[in-house]
Design an enzyme around this catalytic site. Structure first.
Site, PDB file in Angstrom:
ATOM      1  N   GLY A  19       2.892  -4.249   3.572  1.00  0.00           N
ATOM      2  CA  GLY A  19       2.519  -5.089   4.719  1.00  0.00           C
ATOM      3  C   GLY A  19       3.318  -6.382   4.731  1.00  0.00           C
ATOM      4  O   GLY A  19       3.539  -6.980   3.683  1.00  0.00           O
TER       5      GLY A  19
ATOM      6  N   ARG B  79       6.375   1.522   4.781  1.00  0.00           N
ATOM      7  CA  ARG B  79       5.727   2.221   3.672  1.00  0.00           C
ATOM      8  C   ARG B  79       6.484   3.540   3.533  1.00  0.00           C
ATOM      9  O   ARG B  79       6.786   4.188   4.530  1.00  0.00           O
ATOM     10  CB  ARG B  79       4.236   2.408   3.964  1.00  0.00           C
TER      11      ARG B  79
ATOM     12  N   ASP C 243       1.072  -4.974  -4.647  1.00  0.00           N
ATOM     13  CA  ASP C 243       0.997  -4.181  -5.883  1.00  0.00           C
ATOM     14  C   ASP C 243       1.643  -2.798  -5.751  1.00  0.00           C
ATOM     15  O   ASP C 243       2.237  -2.302  -6.709  1.00  0.00           O
ATOM     16  CB  ASP C 243      -0.455  -4.091  -6.401  1.00  0.00           C
TER      17      ASP C 243
ATOM     18  N   THR D 192       2.046 -10.828   0.068  1.00  0.00           N
ATOM     19  CA  THR D 192       0.929 -10.160   0.744  1.00  0.00           C
ATOM     20  C   THR D 192      -0.115 -11.210   1.113  1.00  0.00           C
ATOM     21  O   THR D 192      -0.366 -12.125   0.333  1.00  0.00           O
ATOM     22  CB  THR D 192       0.269  -9.075  -0.133  1.00  0.00           C
TER      23      THR D 192
ATOM     24  N   ASP E  91      -3.146 -10.749   1.156  1.00  0.00           N
ATOM     25  CA  ASP E  91      -4.429 -10.418   0.505  1.00  0.00           C
ATOM     26  C   ASP E  91      -4.771 -11.275  -0.716  1.00  0.00           C
ATOM     27  O   ASP E  91      -5.930 -11.340  -1.115  1.00  0.00           O
ATOM     28  CB  ASP E  91      -4.445  -8.945   0.086  1.00  0.00           C
TER      29      ASP E  91
ATOM     30  N   ASP F  54      -4.257 -10.520  -3.757  1.00  0.00           N
ATOM     31  CA  ASP F  54      -4.955  -9.585  -4.644  1.00  0.00           C
ATOM     32  C   ASP F  54      -4.184  -9.260  -5.925  1.00  0.00           C
ATOM     33  O   ASP F  54      -4.409  -8.226  -6.548  1.00  0.00           O
ATOM     34  CB  ASP F  54      -5.283  -8.284  -3.885  1.00  0.00           C
TER      35      ASP F  54
ATOM     36  N   GLY G 146      -7.789  -8.277   3.831  1.00  0.00           N
ATOM     37  CA  GLY G 146      -7.772  -8.532   2.384  1.00  0.00           C
ATOM     38  C   GLY G 146      -7.889  -7.273   1.549  1.00  0.00           C
ATOM     39  O   GLY G 146      -7.990  -7.337   0.333  1.00  0.00           O
ATOM     40  N   ARG G 147      -7.913  -6.137   2.217  1.00  0.00           N
ATOM     41  CA  ARG G 147      -8.133  -4.862   1.509  1.00  0.00           C
ATOM     42  C   ARG G 147      -9.376  -4.950   0.637  1.00  0.00           C
ATOM     43  O   ARG G 147     -10.416  -5.315   1.134  1.00  0.00           O
ATOM     44  CB  ARG G 147      -6.915  -4.509   0.679  1.00  0.00           C
TER      45      ARG G 147
ATOM     46  N   ALA H 230     -18.635 -21.794   6.714  1.00  0.00           N
ATOM     47  CA  ALA H 230     -19.447 -20.629   7.109  1.00  0.00           C
ATOM     48  C   ALA H 230     -20.817 -20.663   6.441  1.00  0.00           C
ATOM     49  O   ALA H 230     -20.964 -21.181   5.333  1.00  0.00           O
ATOM     50  CB  ALA H 230     -18.712 -19.343   6.716  1.00  0.00           C
TER      51      ALA H 230
HETATM   52  P1  ADP Z   1       1.880  -3.236  -0.899  1.00  0.00           P
HETATM   53  O1  ADP Z   1       3.175  -3.388  -1.603  1.00  0.00           O
HETATM   54  O2  ADP Z   1       1.670  -4.297   0.142  1.00  0.00           O
HETATM   55  O3  ADP Z   1       0.719  -3.072  -1.845  1.00  0.00           O
HETATM   56  P2  ADP Z   1       1.770  -0.377  -0.346  1.00  0.00           P
HETATM   57  O4  ADP Z   1       0.678  -0.133  -1.332  1.00  0.00           O
HETATM   58  O5  ADP Z   1       1.689   0.295   0.986  1.00  0.00           O
HETATM   59  O6  ADP Z   1       1.950  -1.915   0.001  1.00  0.00           O
HETATM   60  O7  ADP Z   1       3.145   0.036  -1.047  1.00  0.00           O
HETATM   61  C1  ADP Z   1       4.381  -0.154  -0.385  1.00  0.00           C
HETATM   62  C2  ADP Z   1       5.343   0.922  -0.799  1.00  0.00           C
HETATM   63  O8  ADP Z   1       5.577   0.852  -2.218  1.00  0.00           O
HETATM   64  C3  ADP Z   1       4.871   2.358  -0.583  1.00  0.00           C
HETATM   65  O9  ADP Z   1       5.062   2.807   0.738  1.00  0.00           O
HETATM   66  C4  ADP Z   1       5.781   3.114  -1.524  1.00  0.00           C
HETATM   67  O10 ADP Z   1       7.070   3.272  -1.003  1.00  0.00           O
HETATM   68  C5  ADP Z   1       5.846   2.143  -2.722  1.00  0.00           C
HETATM   69  N1  ADP Z   1       4.820   2.542  -3.693  1.00  0.00           N
HETATM   70  C6  ADP Z   1       3.493   2.305  -3.661  1.00  0.00           C
HETATM   71  N2  ADP Z   1       2.848   2.912  -4.680  1.00  0.00           N
HETATM   72  C7  ADP Z   1       3.792   3.577  -5.372  1.00  0.00           C
HETATM   73  C8  ADP Z   1       3.774   4.431  -6.511  1.00  0.00           C
HETATM   74  N3  ADP Z   1       2.635   4.707  -7.158  1.00  0.00           N
HETATM   75  N4  ADP Z   1       4.949   4.950  -6.937  1.00  0.00           N
HETATM   76  C9  ADP Z   1       6.095   4.669  -6.289  1.00  0.00           C
HETATM   77  N5  ADP Z   1       6.180   3.896  -5.202  1.00  0.00           N
HETATM   78  C10 ADP Z   1       5.063   3.355  -4.742  1.00  0.00           C
HETATM   79  O1  F6P Z   2      -2.087  -5.659   2.641  1.00  0.00           O
HETATM   80  C1  F6P Z   2      -2.062  -6.399   3.818  1.00  0.00           C
HETATM   81  C2  F6P Z   2      -2.975  -5.780   4.853  1.00  0.00           C
HETATM   82  O2  F6P Z   2      -2.895  -6.563   6.039  1.00  0.00           O
HETATM   83  C3  F6P Z   2      -4.445  -5.621   4.418  1.00  0.00           C
HETATM   84  O3  F6P Z   2      -5.146  -6.831   4.477  1.00  0.00           O
HETATM   85  C4  F6P Z   2      -4.919  -4.564   5.378  1.00  0.00           C
HETATM   86  O4  F6P Z   2      -5.992  -3.829   4.818  1.00  0.00           O
HETATM   87  C5  F6P Z   2      -3.705  -3.687   5.551  1.00  0.00           C
HETATM   88  O5  F6P Z   2      -2.575  -4.461   5.151  1.00  0.00           O
HETATM   89  C6  F6P Z   2      -3.494  -3.191   6.954  1.00  0.00           C
HETATM   90  O6  F6P Z   2      -2.427  -2.313   6.941  1.00  0.00           O
HETATM   91  P1  F6P Z   2      -1.684  -1.781   8.245  1.00  0.00           P
HETATM   92  O7  F6P Z   2      -0.732  -2.849   8.687  1.00  0.00           O
HETATM   93  O8  F6P Z   2      -0.991  -0.555   7.795  1.00  0.00           O
HETATM   94  O9  F6P Z   2      -2.734  -1.542   9.289  1.00  0.00           O
END
Ligand code: ADP
Ligand code: F6P
Length: 319
Positions: free
Chosen positions: A11, A72, A103, A125, A127, A129, A170-171, A186
Site C-alpha cells: 500500500g 502487490r 511487513d 505504511t 498502519d 504496524d 490500520g489493518r 474521542a
Molecule cells: P505491505 O508491504 O504493505 O505489508 P503486502 O503485504 O501486500 O504489503 O506485500 C507487498 C508485496 O510484498 C506482495 O505483493 C508480495 O509481492 C511481497 N510479499 C509479501 N509477502 C511475501 C512473502 N511471504 N514472500 C515473498 N514476497 C512477499
Molecule cells: O496497509 C495499508 C492499508 O491502507 C491498510 O490500512 C488497509 O487495510 C489496506 O492497506 C487496504 O488495502 P487496499 O489498498 O488493497 O484496499
C-alpha cells in the site's frame, strides 16, 4: 557498491516520494548510479527499471503517493518469481536494493537477500504496524487526515446531538484509531488490541448524554470493523441517532506532513549509507528520535506493540 535500485511496494503511504528523493540524491552524492524500479516487485520481475538523476526526483517531496507506483505481486511469493528478479538485477548490474513498504514487502526483501541481493528496507505504511520502529512513513500524515475528518464530523454530530462512529484503517493495528482518538478527543476508542465491550460502550454513551455531551465520537479501527452494524446496534440500545463513517482510502493520500518528510529524508539517507557499508538484510527505523537499523529477520519476528498507557490516558481524558 556501484549501482543501487529503489522500489515501493504494498500500500502506498505519504512520504514515500520524499524517501525516494532522499535515496536518489544521497546515492548520487556518494557517486552511485541509482535506478528506479516501477510497480514494486512486479517491475523487478519484468525489468521495468530506469536510471534516475537529481531531476527525476525534483518537485516530489511534497507529493503523496509514489512516483515509482506500487503493486502487490503474487509471482514474487514464488521461488521462480524471485529467481527471475535476481536475474533482472544482474542484467541491470544492480548491487543493492532499497525496498520501501510494509511487513509483506520486507518479507520479500528478506527472501531476496537470501539469494545474495543486498537489501535495505524503509518502513512505508500508514498502519504503523512494524514493532521495531516507533513510526512508519505515512502514519503521521494519515493521522492528521483522520484528525481533520474528525473535526468536521464533530461539527455535524454536535449540531444533531448524534453519536458518530468513525472507522479508520490500520489493518490489524489500532494505532491510527488510538492516536487519532486521543488527538481528536474521542469519547471511545475501539482497537483490536483491546477488544470491544458493546454493553460498556453503550453505557458510556448514555452517561455522556446525561452529563451534557452534545455528541459522542467513537474511533473504530478496521481490525475490529463493522461500523454500520455497530451504529445500528448503538442506536437501538441507546435510542440516540447514530451514524457511521468509513474514511477509507482518503487516509492514504495527501501531501506528507513535515514529520513524514523529515523522517523519510533521514531514513532514505541512512539506507544508502548502509548499502555503501556493504550491509544487507537490514531495515531502518526510528526509536526515541534516533535513526536505527536492525536485522530484517529480527525486526519481523518482534511481537506486536501497543501503547496501553496511551490508551488508558485517552480513556481517562474522554469524559
Ligand atoms: P505491505 O508491504 O504493505 O505489508 P503486502 O503485504 O501486500 O504489503 O506485500 C507487498 C508485496 O510484498 C506482495 O505483493 C508480495 O509481492 C511481497 N510479499 C509479501 N509477502 C511475501 C512473502 N511471504 N514472500 C515473498 N514476497 C512477499
Ligand atoms: O496497509 C495499508 C492499508 O491502507 C491498510 O490500512 C488497509 O487495510 C489496506 O492497506 C487496504 O488495502 P487496499 O489498498 O488493497 O484496499
Amino acid at each position: 557498491m556501484k549501482t543501487i535500485a529503489i522500489l515501493t511496494s504494498g500500500g502506498d503511504a505519504p512520504g514515500m516520494n520524499a524517501a525516494i528523493r532522499a535515496v536518489v540524491r544521497m546515492g548520487l552524492s556518494k557517486g552511485l548510479r541509482v535506478m528506479g524500479v516501477e510497480r514494486g516487485y512486479n517491475g523487478l520481475i519484468n525489468g521495468e527499471i530506469f536510471e534516475m538523476n537529481r531531476n527525476s526526483v525534483s518537485d516530489i517531496i511534497q507529493k503523496g503517493g509514489t512516483i515509482l507506483k506500487t503493486a502487490r505481486c503474487e509471482e514474487f511469493k514464488t521461488e521462480a518469481g524471485r529467481e527471475r528478479a535476481v536475474n533482472v538485477l544482474k542484467v541491470f548490474g544492480i548491487d543493492g536494493l532499497v525496498v520501501i513498504g510494509g511487513d509483506g514487502s520486507f518479507t520479500g526483501a528478506k527472501l531476496l537477500s537470501k539469494l545474495g541481493v543486498k537489501t535495505v528496507g524503509i518502513p512505508g505504511t500508514i498502519d504503523n504496524d512494524l514493532s521495531y520502529t516507533d513510526y512508519t512513513l505515512g502514519f503521521d500524515t494519515a493521522l492528521n487526515t483522520v484528525l481533520d475528518a474528525i473535526n468536521k464530523l464533530r461539527d455535524t454530530s454536535s449540531s444533531h446531538e448524534r453519536v458518530s462512529i468513525v472507522e479508520v484503517m490500520g489493518r490489524n493495528c489500532g494505532d491510527i484509531a488510538l492516536f487519532a482518538g486521543l488527538a481528536g478527543g474521542a469519547e471511545s476508542i475501539i482497537v483490536p488490541e483491546m477488544g470491544m465491550d458493546v454493553d460498556e460502550l453503550c453505557k458510556t454513551i448514555l452517561e455522556g448524554k446525561r452529563n451534557g455531551k452534545l455528541h459522542n465520537l467513537i474511533l473504530l479501527a478496521e481490525g475490529v470493523g463493522g461500523a454500520q452494524k455497530l451504529a445500528k446496534h448503538v442506536e437501538e440500545v441507546t435510542g440516540i441517532e447514530t451514524r457511521a463513517t468509513i474514511l477509507g482510502h482518503i487516509q492514504r493520500g495527501g501531501s506528507p506532513t513535515a514529520f513524514d518528510r523529515i523522517l523519510a529524508s533521514r531514513l532514505g539517507a541512512r539506507a544508502v549509507e548502509l548499502l555503501i557499508e556493504g550491509k544487507s538484510s537490514r531495515v531502518v527505523g526510528i526509536r526515541g528520535g534516533v535513526i536505527i537499523d536492525d536485522d530484517i529477520d529480527e525486526a519481523l519476528a518482534l511481537p506486536r506493540k501497543f501503547d496501553t498507557n496511551l490508551y488508558e490516558i485517552a480513556k481517562c481524558l474522554s469524559y
